[in-house]
Each structure stands twice: as structure tokens, then as C-alpha cells.
Design a protein around this motif. Structure first.
Motif, PDB file in Angstrom:
ATOM      1  N   ALA A  31       0.836  -1.208   0.000  1.00 59.19           N
ATOM      2  CA  ALA A  31       0.000   0.000   0.000  1.00 59.19           C
ATOM      3  C   ALA A  31       0.867   1.254   0.000  1.00 59.19           C
ATOM      4  N   VAL A  32       2.015   1.159   0.636  1.00 57.33           N
ATOM      5  CA  VAL A  32       2.923   2.306   0.707  1.00 57.33           C
ATOM      6  C   VAL A  32       3.740   2.418  -0.584  1.00 57.33           C
ATOM      7  N   ASN A  33       4.209   1.272  -1.085  1.00 58.73           N
ATOM      8  CA  ASN A  33       5.182   1.356  -2.192  1.00 58.73           C
ATOM      9  C   ASN A  33       4.561   1.332  -3.582  1.00 58.73           C
ATOM     10  N   SER A  93      10.662  14.570  -3.172  1.00 60.13           N
ATOM     11  CA  SER A  93       9.869  13.335  -3.120  1.00 60.13           C
ATOM     12  C   SER A  93       9.645  12.970  -1.666  1.00 60.13           C
ATOM     13  N   LEU A  94       8.568  12.243  -1.407  1.00 67.40           N
ATOM     14  CA  LEU A  94       8.283  11.877  -0.015  1.00 67.40           C
ATOM     15  C   LEU A  94       7.441  10.618   0.065  1.00 67.40           C
ATOM     16  N   PHE A  95       7.431  10.014   1.222  1.00 70.76           N
ATOM     17  CA  PHE A  95       6.443   8.978   1.537  1.00 70.76           C
ATOM     18  C   PHE A  95       6.189   8.972   3.034  1.00 70.76           C
ATOM     19  N   LEU A  96       4.960   8.656   3.386  1.00 68.91           N
ATOM     20  CA  LEU A  96       4.617   8.422   4.796  1.00 68.91           C
ATOM     21  C   LEU A  96       4.457   6.917   4.921  1.00 68.91           C
ATOM     22  N   GLY A  97       5.368   6.269   5.610  1.00 67.21           N
ATOM     23  CA  GLY A  97       5.354   4.816   5.710  1.00 67.21           C
ATOM     24  C   GLY A  97       4.335   4.315   6.706  1.00 67.21           C
ATOM     25  N   SER A 101      -0.834   7.437   9.762  1.00 70.13           N
ATOM     26  CA  SER A 101      -0.536   8.876   9.686  1.00 70.13           C
ATOM     27  C   SER A 101      -1.062   9.520   8.405  1.00 70.13           C
ATOM     28  N   TRP A 102      -1.708   8.744   7.549  1.00 69.19           N
ATOM     29  CA  TRP A 102      -2.204   9.299   6.288  1.00 69.19           C
ATOM     30  C   TRP A 102      -3.454  10.147   6.547  1.00 69.19           C
ATOM     31  N   GLY A 103      -3.656  11.113   5.683  1.00 72.24           N
ATOM     32  CA  GLY A 103      -4.896  11.901   5.708  1.00 72.24           C
ATOM     33  C   GLY A 103      -4.988  12.885   6.868  1.00 72.24           C
ATOM     34  N   LYS A 104      -3.872  13.212   7.484  1.00 73.66           N
ATOM     35  CA  LYS A 104      -3.882  14.131   8.632  1.00 73.66           C
ATOM     36  C   LYS A 104      -3.163  15.443   8.327  1.00 73.66           C
ATOM     37  N   GLY A 105      -2.856  15.626   7.069  1.00 76.79           N
ATOM     38  CA  GLY A 105      -2.210  16.886   6.676  1.00 76.79           C
ATOM     39  C   GLY A 105      -0.705  16.891   6.851  1.00 76.79           C
ATOM     40  N   PHE A 106      -0.110  15.734   7.187  1.00 80.51           N
ATOM     41  CA  PHE A 106       1.335  15.706   7.442  1.00 80.51           C
ATOM     42  C   PHE A 106       2.154  15.918   6.151  1.00 80.51           C
ATOM     43  N   ALA A 107       1.661  15.354   5.044  1.00 83.26           N
ATOM     44  CA  ALA A 107       2.388  15.551   3.782  1.00 83.26           C
ATOM     45  C   ALA A 107       2.384  17.028   3.408  1.00 83.26           C
ATOM     46  N   LYS A 108       1.239  17.665   3.569  1.00 86.15           N
ATOM     47  CA  LYS A 108       1.144  19.092   3.238  1.00 86.15           C
ATOM     48  C   LYS A 108       2.142  19.891   4.084  1.00 86.15           C
ATOM     49  N   GLU A 109       2.194  19.543   5.361  1.00 85.83           N
ATOM     50  CA  GLU A 109       3.093  20.284   6.254  1.00 85.83           C
ATOM     51  C   GLU A 109       4.561  20.028   5.899  1.00 85.83           C
ATOM     52  N   ALA A 134      -2.615   8.443 -10.732  1.00 85.98           N
ATOM     53  CA  ALA A 134      -3.618   7.929  -9.785  1.00 85.98           C
ATOM     54  C   ALA A 134      -3.355   8.369  -8.348  1.00 85.98           C
ATOM     55  N   ASN A 135      -2.192   8.949  -8.094  1.00 83.32           N
ATOM     56  CA  ASN A 135      -1.819   9.288  -6.722  1.00 83.32           C
ATOM     57  C   ASN A 135      -2.335  10.687  -6.350  1.00 83.32           C
ATOM     58  N   GLU A 136      -3.648  10.733  -6.184  1.00 83.53           N
ATOM     59  CA  GLU A 136      -4.307  12.024  -5.926  1.00 83.53           C
ATOM     60  C   GLU A 136      -3.829  12.699  -4.663  1.00 83.53           C
ATOM     61  N   GLY A 137      -3.587  11.903  -3.620  1.00 86.37           N
ATOM     62  CA  GLY A 137      -3.159  12.464  -2.334  1.00 86.37           C
ATOM     63  C   GLY A 137      -1.857  13.229  -2.486  1.00 86.37           C
ATOM     64  N   SER A 138      -0.923  12.668  -3.246  1.00 86.23           N
ATOM     65  CA  SER A 138       0.362  13.312  -3.441  1.00 86.23           C
ATOM     66  C   SER A 138       0.193  14.612  -4.239  1.00 86.23           C
ATOM     67  N   ALA A 139      -0.507  14.553  -5.352  1.00 89.95           N
ATOM     68  CA  ALA A 139      -0.689  15.754  -6.186  1.00 89.95           C
ATOM     69  C   ALA A 139      -1.392  16.851  -5.392  1.00 89.95           C
ATOM     70  N   ARG A 140      -2.393  16.463  -4.614  1.00 94.42           N
ATOM     71  CA  ARG A 140      -3.139  17.490  -3.866  1.00 94.42           C
ATOM     72  C   ARG A 140      -2.297  18.115  -2.772  1.00 94.42           C
ATOM     73  N   ALA A 141      -1.450  17.328  -2.153  1.00 93.77           N
ATOM     74  CA  ALA A 141      -0.579  17.880  -1.104  1.00 93.77           C
ATOM     75  C   ALA A 141       0.365  18.920  -1.716  1.00 93.77           C
TER      76      ALA A 141
HETATM   77  C1  LIG Z   1       0.609  10.431  -0.814  1.00 92.94           C
HETATM   78  C2  LIG Z   1       0.917  10.783   0.638  1.00 92.94           C
HETATM   79  C3  LIG Z   1       2.289  11.435   0.694  1.00 92.94           C
HETATM   80  C4  LIG Z   1      -0.154  11.773   1.141  1.00 92.94           C
HETATM   81  O1  LIG Z   1       0.167  12.093   2.482  1.00 92.94           O
HETATM   82  P1  LIG Z   1      -0.954  12.540   3.547  1.00 92.94           P
HETATM   83  O2  LIG Z   1      -0.274  13.107   4.753  1.00 92.94           O
HETATM   84  O3  LIG Z   1      -1.906  11.442   3.726  1.00 92.94           O
HETATM   85  O4  LIG Z   1      -1.631  13.759   2.770  1.00 92.94           O
HETATM   86  P2  LIG Z   1      -2.338  14.996   3.449  1.00 92.94           P
HETATM   87  O5  LIG Z   1      -3.119  14.518   4.627  1.00 92.94           O
HETATM   88  O6  LIG Z   1      -1.351  16.103   3.637  1.00 92.94           O
HETATM   89  O7  LIG Z   1      -3.395  15.370   2.332  1.00 92.94           O
HETATM   90  C5  LIG Z   1      -3.093  16.046   1.114  1.00 92.94           C
HETATM   91  C6  LIG Z   1      -4.366  16.229   0.316  1.00 92.94           C
HETATM   92  O8  LIG Z   1      -4.623  15.022  -0.403  1.00 92.94           O
HETATM   93  C7  LIG Z   1      -5.860  14.462  -0.016  1.00 92.94           C
HETATM   94  N1  LIG Z   1      -5.650  13.030   0.051  1.00 92.94           N
HETATM   95  C8  LIG Z   1      -4.823  12.360   0.887  1.00 92.94           C
HETATM   96  N2  LIG Z   1      -4.838  11.040   0.567  1.00 92.94           N
HETATM   97  C9  LIG Z   1      -5.686  10.912  -0.488  1.00 92.94           C
HETATM   98  C10 LIG Z   1      -6.122   9.808  -1.265  1.00 92.94           C
HETATM   99  N3  LIG Z   1      -5.686   8.565  -1.040  1.00 92.94           N
HETATM  100  N4  LIG Z   1      -6.983  10.033  -2.294  1.00 92.94           N
HETATM  101  C11 LIG Z   1      -7.416  11.292  -2.546  1.00 92.94           C
HETATM  102  N5  LIG Z   1      -7.042  12.379  -1.851  1.00 92.94           N
HETATM  103  C12 LIG Z   1      -6.189  12.182  -0.827  1.00 92.94           C
HETATM  104  C13 LIG Z   1      -6.188  15.107   1.328  1.00 92.94           C
HETATM  105  O9  LIG Z   1      -7.566  15.133   1.571  1.00 92.94           O
HETATM  106  C14 LIG Z   1      -5.619  16.489   1.126  1.00 92.94           C
HETATM  107  O10 LIG Z   1      -6.450  17.235   0.256  1.00 92.94           O
HETATM  108  P3  LIG Z   1      -7.114  18.599   0.719  1.00 92.94           P
HETATM  109  O11 LIG Z   1      -5.982  19.580   0.955  1.00 92.94           O
HETATM  110  O12 LIG Z   1      -7.967  18.944  -0.417  1.00 92.94           O
HETATM  111  O13 LIG Z   1      -7.823  18.279   1.990  1.00 92.94           O
HETATM  112  C15 LIG Z   1       0.883   9.508   1.546  1.00 92.94           C
HETATM  113  O14 LIG Z   1      -0.368   8.911   1.425  1.00 92.94           O
HETATM  114  C16 LIG Z   1       1.957   8.515   1.185  1.00 92.94           C
HETATM  115  O15 LIG Z   1       3.072   8.660   1.590  1.00 92.94           O
HETATM  116  N6  LIG Z   1       1.623   7.462   0.414  1.00 92.94           N
HETATM  117  C17 LIG Z   1       2.577   6.415   0.062  1.00 92.94           C
HETATM  118  C18 LIG Z   1       3.806   6.851  -0.713  1.00 92.94           C
HETATM  119  C19 LIG Z   1       3.520   7.817  -1.826  1.00 92.94           C
HETATM  120  O16 LIG Z   1       2.604   7.628  -2.599  1.00 92.94           O
HETATM  121  N7  LIG Z   1       4.349   8.881  -1.898  1.00 92.94           N
HETATM  122  C20 LIG Z   1       4.225   9.914  -2.903  1.00 92.94           C
HETATM  123  C21 LIG Z   1       5.030   9.574  -4.106  1.00 92.94           C
HETATM  124  S1  LIG Z   1       4.917  10.916  -5.289  1.00 92.94           S
END
Ligand SMILES: CC(C)(COP(=O)(O)OP(=O)(O)OC[C@H]1O[C@@H](n2cnc3c(N)ncnc32)[C@H](O)[C@@H]1OP(=O)(O)O)[C@@H](O)C(=O)NCCC(=O)NCCS
Length: 180
Positions: A31-33, A93-97, A101-109, A134-141
Motif C-alpha cells: 500500500a505504501v510502495n 519526493s516523499l512517503f509516509l510509511g 498517519s495518512w490523511g492528517k495533513g502531514f504531507a502538506k506540512e 492515480a496518486n491524488e493524495g500526493s498531487a493534492r498535497a
Molecule cells: C501520498 C501521501 C504522501 C499523502 O500524504 P498525507 O499526509 O496522507 O496527505 P495529506 O493529509 O497532507 O493530504 C493532502 C491532500 O490530499 C488528499 N488526500 C490524501 N490522501 C488521499 C487519497 N488517497 N486520495 C485522494 N485524496 C487524498 C487530502 O484530503 C488532502 O487534500 P485537501 O488539501 O484537499 O484536503 C501519503 O499517502 C503517502 O506517503 N503514500 C505512500 C507513498 C507515496 O505515494 N508517496 C508519494 C510519491 S509521489
């Protein structure tokens, strides 16, 4: 290279002793990698230690651990580099292992802290990142921190046996809002 302190997390330079079973476990967690290039190589303590050692010695790459302010726990990593000194640019580049800890704003910070450091301390003019489409969380952060989508490399990557686009994100120094 010193600590970068935020509200909920802080970034500290990684050392070899951080390369423990937990860290290796993160990199071997599907799930992480799933969006990390490290998934193509078996991850072991020795390999991770060698990676950390190499970054510690590097003059152009800066590897930080992402740690919780409340208890100091190491939850992931963020890297700035390689720096291109001629062009005053670098990749992030980053990852939260730690999945809890996901979805708490840590990546943004974390991105916000390292971005500020890259522009104000290292004097860079341009920071960039790439992520699987497909990595929406990363792009949005990254977008939250002011980065914009500057390009799309179509079918540049393979994801779960199918081609996938690579999204290129970037932020110029002149567009960086220090008041964030
Ligand atoms: C991708 C990753 C870095 C996001 O970290 P996170 O701390 O969970 O992200 P944040 O909580 O700071 O959220 C960032 C934004 O993305 C959104 N988000 C987070 N995870 C999401 C998901 N799986 N799908 C859609 N949106 C997501 C959040 O709601 C937030 O959006 P908002 O500002 O509109 O509220 C983390 O999930 C991760 O490390 N994943 C595994 C490794 C990886 O993919 N690294 C990035 C390689 S480019």
C-alpha cells in the motif's frame, strides 16, 4: 542541515540508525510502495542503510525523516534533491510509511517546510515533483503548497500492469507565498 520545525511534524536529517525494521517494513508494504520506484528492488536493512549513508554524504541531496512533534516518532521521509546548482532547481519526493498517519495533513506540512527551506535557505529558484496520475493524495498535497501541474508525460509509467501518466508539478520561487 538542521531540523525544520512545523506545528504537527518536524523534519530532521536521517541517520543510519533510522534504517531499522520498521523503515524496511514501510518500503515492503504494497500500500505504501505502490507509487514508489523502490518497489522494483528488494528492500533490506543493508540496502536502506547504504541509501541513507549515501544521502548523508551527498552534497546535492538532502534526506529528512518526518517525525511527529507530539512524541518524536518517525513516520516517513522527505527528500530534496538532486539539486541542479547551475539551474537552481531541485526535485522533492516523499512517503509516509506509517499508514495510520495518512490523511492528517502531514504531507502538506512536510512539503511546506522543505519548500520554504529550499527557496529561502538553499536559494533555489525552482522546485518540482512527479507523481503517478492515480496518486491524488500526493498531487493534492503539492498543490496545497502552491505547486501547479506543469506537465503530463503520457503513459510514462507502468502501474499494476497498465500504462499510466506521470504528472509533473512545479513551483517557482517568484510564485512562492512565504506567508503560508
Ligand atoms: C501520498 C501521501 C504522501 C499523502 O500524504 P498525507 O499526509 O496522507 O496527505 P495529506 O493529509 O497532507 O493530504 C493532502 C491532500 O490530499 C488528499 N488526500 C490524501 N490522501 C488521499 C487519497 N488517497 N486520495 C485522494 N485524496 C487524498 C487530502 O484530503 C488532502 O487534500 P485537501 O488539501 O484537499 O484536503 C501519503 O499517502 C503517502 O506517503 N503514500 C505512500 C507513498 C507515496 O505515494 N508517496 C508519494 C510519491 S509521489
Amino acid at each position: 542541515m538542521s531540523e525544520l520545525r512545523g506545528k504537527s511534524i518536524f523534519l530532521r536529517p536521517l541517520t543510519e540508525s533510522d534504517a531499522n525494521e520498521t523503515y524496511v517494513g514501510w518500503l515492503n508494504d504494497p500500500a505504501v510502495n505502490q507509487y514508489l520506484e523502490t518497489r522494483f528492488t528488494p528492500q533490506t536493512i543493508e540496502a536502506v542503510r547504504a541509501f541513507v549513508r549515501e544521502k548523508m554524504r551527498s552534497q546535492s541531496e538532502y534526506l529528512f525523516g518526518i517525525c511527529l512533534v507530539e512524541n518524536g516518532r518517525h513516520i516517513g521521509n522527505i527528500k530534496l534533491g538532486p539539486v541542479n546548482a547551475h539551474h537552481k532547481s531541485a526535485d522533492i519526493s516523499l512517503f509516509l510509511g506509517d499508514r495510520s498517519s495518512w490523511g492528517k495533513g502531514f504531507a502538506k506540512e512536510a512539503i511546506g517546510l522543505i519548500t520554504r527551506w529550499g527557496f529561502l535557505h538553499l536559494g533555489l529558484e525552482k522546485l518540482k515533483a512527479g507523481c503517478y496520475a492515480a496518486n491524488e493524495g500526493s498531487a493534492r498535497a503539492f498543490e496545497y503548497c502552491g505547486y501547479s501541474r506543469e506537465g503530463l508525460l503520457r503513459d510514462q509509467l507502468q502501474f499494476q500492469g497498465k500504462p499510466m501518466d506521470l504528472v509533473l508539478l512545479g513551483l517557482r520561487r517568484k510564485d512562492f507565498d512565504d506567508g503560508r
